[in-house]
Enzyme design. Structure first.
Site, PDB file in Angstrom:
ATOM      1  N   GLY A 117      57.314  35.442  63.621  1.00  0.00           N
ATOM      2  CA  GLY A 117      58.088  36.552  63.081  1.00  0.00           C
ATOM      3  C   GLY A 117      57.794  37.910  63.689  1.00  0.00           C
ATOM      4  N   ASP A 164      73.813  29.622  72.363  1.00  0.00           N
ATOM      5  CA  ASP A 164      73.560  30.755  73.264  1.00  0.00           C
ATOM      6  C   ASP A 164      74.819  31.158  74.038  1.00  0.00           C
ATOM      7  OD1 ASP A 164      70.842  30.919  72.506  1.00  0.00           O
ATOM      8  OD2 ASP A 164      70.285  29.402  73.977  1.00  0.00           O
ATOM      9  N   HIS A 177      67.527  35.802  72.366  1.00  0.00           N
ATOM     10  CA  HIS A 177      67.122  34.683  73.228  1.00  0.00           C
ATOM     11  C   HIS A 177      66.204  35.227  74.320  1.00  0.00           C
ATOM     12  CE1 HIS A 177      67.298  30.807  75.124  1.00  0.00           C
ATOM     13  NE2 HIS A 177      67.475  31.426  76.273  1.00  0.00           N
ATOM     14  N   ASN A 237      59.582  39.287  65.955  1.00  0.00           N
ATOM     15  CA  ASN A 237      60.882  39.967  66.038  1.00  0.00           C
ATOM     16  C   ASN A 237      61.316  40.495  64.672  1.00  0.00           C
ATOM     17  OD1 ASN A 237      62.217  39.993  68.806  1.00  0.00           O
ATOM     18  ND2 ASN A 237      61.361  37.925  68.699  1.00  0.00           N
TER      19      ASN A 237
HETATM   20  C1  GAR Z   1      61.014  34.714  70.500  1.00  0.00           C
HETATM   21  O1  GAR Z   1      60.626  34.794  71.849  1.00  0.00           O
HETATM   22  C2  GAR Z   1      62.499  34.421  70.417  1.00  0.00           C
HETATM   23  O2  GAR Z   1      63.264  35.061  71.379  1.00  0.00           O
HETATM   24  C3  GAR Z   1      62.502  32.946  70.616  1.00  0.00           C
HETATM   25  O3  GAR Z   1      61.372  32.466  69.939  1.00  0.00           O
HETATM   26  C4  GAR Z   1      60.396  33.492  69.839  1.00  0.00           C
HETATM   27  C5  GAR Z   1      60.110  33.726  68.364  1.00  0.00           C
HETATM   28  O4  GAR Z   1      59.045  34.616  68.187  1.00  0.00           O
HETATM   29  N1  GAR Z   1      63.731  32.367  70.118  1.00  0.00           N
HETATM   30  C6  GAR Z   1      64.329  31.328  70.674  1.00  0.00           C
HETATM   31  O5  GAR Z   1      63.885  30.737  71.629  1.00  0.00           O
HETATM   32  C7  GAR Z   1      65.615  30.897  69.989  1.00  0.00           C
HETATM   33  N2  GAR Z   1      66.404  30.094  70.880  1.00  0.00           N
HETATM   34  P1  GAR Z   1      58.845  35.380  66.802  1.00  0.00           P
HETATM   35  O6  GAR Z   1      58.847  34.353  65.679  1.00  0.00           O
HETATM   36  O7  GAR Z   1      57.483  36.010  66.960  1.00  0.00           O
HETATM   37  O8  GAR Z   1      59.941  36.402  66.642  1.00  0.00           O
END
Ligand code: GAR
Length: 206
Positions: A16, A155, A114, A18
């Site tokens: 989490g 995507d 993404h 993001n």
């Molecule tokens: C992030 O890098 C996001 O862009 C990616 O997973 C990670 C989650 O990190 N998402 C994908 O690959 C979706 N296709 P987070 O939980 O720390 O935000």
């Protein structure tokens, strides 16, 4: 009719960071046209749920395993969207593909981050670290992140924002993932949330 601020639900599966970037952007005022009112996780151990609790935001764990099907999982998410009167859904590290039945209910109201420059390293099977492993395997010198609207093609929806990030000699997938987050995702995701929230407000007044 849209309320004063767009009511935002963030869907998560893991750490989490993001989500945290969005919450921090609310605090700093970068996001002022929308407000996160709900966080939904499909993983009960997701640290993202702890981040939501710390910020005083309602967190819900919805289990596909317990509900036994994707359709039942999505129906539970739809119920939550209605209960919390959600205007905008943000996928922030949500590691599950939503069906057309779900995405078609919310045209231009679901956005996703993404960790690559779409159309590179995207689509089914490209998520999390796998994206960075593929980028390093290909030997690209530049990668980045993309925020896009979500439609029925994984995507494949309209691109809202992109930011490039350099690949360095000796990068591991983990090191590259962190750089892409710091230099791209945590910047363009909050900016995009604000942009789309503001546009939703304008559209609702027309
Ligand atoms: C992030 O890098 C996001 O862009 C990616 O997973 C990670 C989650 O990190 N998402 C994908 O690959 C979706 N296709 P987070 O939980 O720390 O935000």
């Amino acid at each position: 009719m849209l309320k004063e601020k767009a009511r935002i639900a963030v869907l998560v599966s893991g750490g989490g960071t993001n989500l945290q970037a969005i919450l921090d952007a609310q605090q700093s005022g970068v996001i002022h046209s929308g407000e996160v009112v709900l966080v939904i996780s499909n993983n009960k151990d997701a640290y993202a749920l702890t981040r939501a609790a710390k910020a005083g935001i309602k967190g819900l764990y919805i289990s596909k395993k317990e509900l036994k099907s994707q359709a039942a999982f999505e129906a539970a998410v739809v119920n939550a969207m209605e209960e919390y009167e959600i205007d905008l859904i943000v996928l922030a590290g949500f590691m599950s593909i939503l069906s057309e039945g779900f995405t078609s209910k919310y045209p231009k109201r679901i956005i996703n981050v993404h960790p690559a420059l779409i159309p590179s390293f995207c689509g089914k099977g490209y998520y999390g670290l796998k994206v960075h492993e593929a980028a390093l395997e290909k030997g690209v010198k530049v990668t980045g992140a993309t925020v896009h609207f979500v439609n029925e093609i994984p995507d494949g929806g309209e691109i809202i924002a992109q930011k490039a990030v350099e690949v360095m000699d000796g990068d591991t997938p983990e090191v590259l993932q962190r750089r892409v987050m710091e230099q791209a995702e945590w910047i363009i995701l909050p900016q995009s949330v604000e942009k789309v929230s503001a546009e939703l407000g304008v559209r609702s007044q027309e």
